[in-house]
Design an enzyme around this catalytic site. Structure first.
Site, PDB file in Angstrom:
ATOM      1  N   SER A  30       5.239  47.618  29.407  1.00 37.27           N
ATOM      2  CA  SER A  30       5.093  48.735  28.652  1.00 37.27           C
ATOM      3  C   SER A  30       3.544  48.573  27.951  1.00 37.27           C
ATOM      4  O   SER A  30       3.449  47.281  27.772  1.00 37.27           O
ATOM      5  CB  SER A  30       5.870  48.854  27.561  1.00 37.27           C
ATOM      6  OG  SER A  30       5.684  49.807  26.689  1.00 37.27           O
ATOM      7  N   TYR A  88      10.875  45.282  20.609  1.00 38.50           N
ATOM      8  CA  TYR A  88      11.063  45.723  22.056  1.00 38.50           C
ATOM      9  C   TYR A  88       9.919  45.080  22.700  1.00 38.50           C
ATOM     10  O   TYR A  88      10.097  44.890  24.013  1.00 38.50           O
ATOM     11  CB  TYR A  88      11.061  47.320  21.997  1.00 38.50           C
ATOM     12  CG  TYR A  88      10.826  47.929  23.499  1.00 38.50           C
ATOM     13  CD1 TYR A  88      11.864  47.944  24.145  1.00 38.50           C
ATOM     14  CD2 TYR A  88       9.480  48.674  23.403  1.00 38.50           C
ATOM     15  CE1 TYR A  88      11.578  48.580  25.446  1.00 38.50           C
ATOM     16  CE2 TYR A  88       9.433  49.221  24.801  1.00 38.50           C
ATOM     17  CZ  TYR A  88      10.007  49.356  25.523  1.00 38.50           C
ATOM     18  OH  TYR A  88       9.911  49.601  26.847  1.00 38.50           O
ATOM     19  N   LYS A 141       9.500  42.720  26.167  1.00 36.09           N
ATOM     20  CA  LYS A 141       8.984  42.821  27.624  1.00 36.09           C
ATOM     21  C   LYS A 141       7.745  41.877  27.810  1.00 36.09           C
ATOM     22  O   LYS A 141       7.764  41.419  28.904  1.00 36.09           O
ATOM     23  CB  LYS A 141       8.107  44.370  27.247  1.00 36.09           C
ATOM     24  CG  LYS A 141       8.864  45.511  27.201  1.00 36.09           C
ATOM     25  CD  LYS A 141       9.563  45.892  28.766  1.00 36.09           C
ATOM     26  CE  LYS A 141      10.664  46.776  28.724  1.00 36.09           C
ATOM     27  NZ  LYS A 141      11.429  46.940  29.812  1.00 36.09           N
TER      28      LYS A 141
END
Ligand code: NAD
Ligand code: WQD
Length: 366
Positions: A128, A156, A160
């Site tokens: 991302s 989050y 990643k």
């Protein structure tokens, strides 16, 4: 005969479902695993309608390594993995971090271990743009190139970047091991695809994003305002250093994003680059007000909004420099923001209950 066979984790989700279509159209056999936590198995019918092929499906959790082992054992032709399955709500990730590390990091570890056991050596990973964090700390790196130092600012994003590191370490070690054993190291490859802001739906109106619960992203929220499910959009901050004070993002049509996966996988198989990161974005920045205007034009409505304080963790500008993907993968975003808004509106209008209801017959017959 298929050009190859791909295990798609999270394949009934938003990006996974479009990628499954692109893979089938690109000649691959697709096997999907998903626990349907944030998706519906109705997606399998829609993939079949669009491609004429129904992918094999296993309802399982990626943290169940034994279940993954069984899928690889039953499908010995699988030679590639595209890994989408994850939890993805930035705000929630700060509230239940262990759950995010469990699914996103431990789930990816189970997948890599299972791949290793079954000699599956190419992985394309859904990363991302959020791994870059606040890229405005490097003003000469906007639009953002892949060599911009990463520095995620939320849980989050850290899951990643952790998985990016795990894949890099694993592929490097396997390549070294193969070289020492006198084997070709080239079989081991990983693509780290850093997506910017996915947008839109299938132009047919039968496939799109169907988030369970309250949506978090701008476009699904705008769609709810357009259909009257939500009174107005809260615009998070109009005091950013942009042309209209609202934050800038790079919205990429879901069809382009899906095609990027196909091209990245083909590149891994043909060029054996080891591990490589690619930004998938358009290179064009749009503000929140640009989006309100663009989606309003697509649906022919004046969309109500109210300016609210900035959202915690938001940054001024996340726009991709997609030159590496353009040059190496031969991939370029082809659809416009107007296409994305028109397609999202067609999907929203025709599927008010998402996949819980069949769309109008004329769309299914088209
Ligand atoms: P999505 O929620 O629609 O798809 C994810 C899929 O994974 C869902 O079908 C869900 O049911 C499944 N899943 C979740 N936990 C699972 C588990 N433990 N075991 C098996 N399946 C599980 O999300 P999406 O937007 O399609 O995102 C796909 C990937 O792309 C994710 O990894 C996400 O982090 C990443 N990503 C998304 C965006 C975005 O804005 N949508 C941007 C950048 C990266
Ligand atoms: C876009 C813009 C908001 C909602 C997130 C993740 C990122 C990636 C994509 C997964 C921002 C503004 C939004 C609202 C608003 N996902 N906004 N009112 O935050 O750019 O990226 O999704 O990997 O990792 O962080 O996307 O759609 O939430 O927001 O004004 O009600 O819209 O402030 O500027 P974001 P978004």
């Amino acid at each position: 005969m298929a050009v190859g066979s791909v295990l798609v984790t999270g394949g009934t989700g938003y990006i996974g479902s479009f990628t499954a279509v692109a893979l089938i159209e690109g000649g691959y056999k697709v096997v999907i695993v998903d626990n349907l936590f944030n998706s519906s198995d109705e997606v399998l019918n829609r993939i079949q309608l669009l491609t004429g092929t129904r992918p094999a499906f296993y309802g399982l959790d990626i943290t169940d390594e034994a279940a993954l082992d069984k899928v690889f054992a039953e499908n010995p032709d699988i030679d590639n993995v595209i890994h989408f399955a994850a939890l993805k709500a930035v705000g929630e990730s700060g509230e239940i971090p262990l759950q995010y590390y469990h699914v996103n990091v431990y789930g990816s570890l189970c997948l890599l271990k299972s791949m290793q056991k079954h000699n599956v050596t190419n992985i394309v990973f859904s990363s991302s743009a959020t791994v870059y964090g606040d890229a405005t700390r490097f003003p000469d790196m906007i639009p953002i190139p892949e060599h911009c130092p990463i520095g995620p600012t939320n849980v989050y994003g850290r899951t990643k970047s952790t998985v990016e590191g795990m894949i890099t370490d694993y592929v490097t070690a396997e390549r070294n091991r193969a070289t020492k054993a006198g084997e070709s190291p080239n079989r081991f490859n990983g693509a780290l695809l850093r997506y910017f802001n996915p947008a839109g739906a299938h132009p047919s109106g039968i496939m799109g994003e169907d988030p369970q619960g309250v949506p978090y992203n701008l476009l699904p929220l705008l769609a709810q305002v357009a259909v009257g499910k939500r009174e107005k959009l809260l615009v998070f901050g109009d005091d950013y250093a942009s042309k209209d004070g609202t934050a800038i993002r790079d919205y990429i049509h879901i069809l382009d994003l899906a095609k990027g996966h196909l091209m990245a996988l083909n590149y891994l198989r043909e060029k054996s680059p080891g591990v490589r990161a690619w930004n998938l974005g358009t290179g064009l920045g749009s503000t929140v007000f640009d989006m309100v205007k663009a989606f309003g034009a697509a649906c022919g409505k004046d969309l109500k909004y109210e300016v609210a304080p900035r959202r915690d963790g938001d940054v001024l500008n996340l726009t991709a420099n997609p030159a590496r993907a353009n040059e190496e993968l031969g991939w370029k975003a082809e659809h416009t923001l107007e296409d994305a808004c028109a397609d999202l509106w067609r999907w929203t209008e025709n599927n008010p209950q998402g996949y819980r209801q069949q769309p109008p017959a004329e769309l299914l017959d088209a």
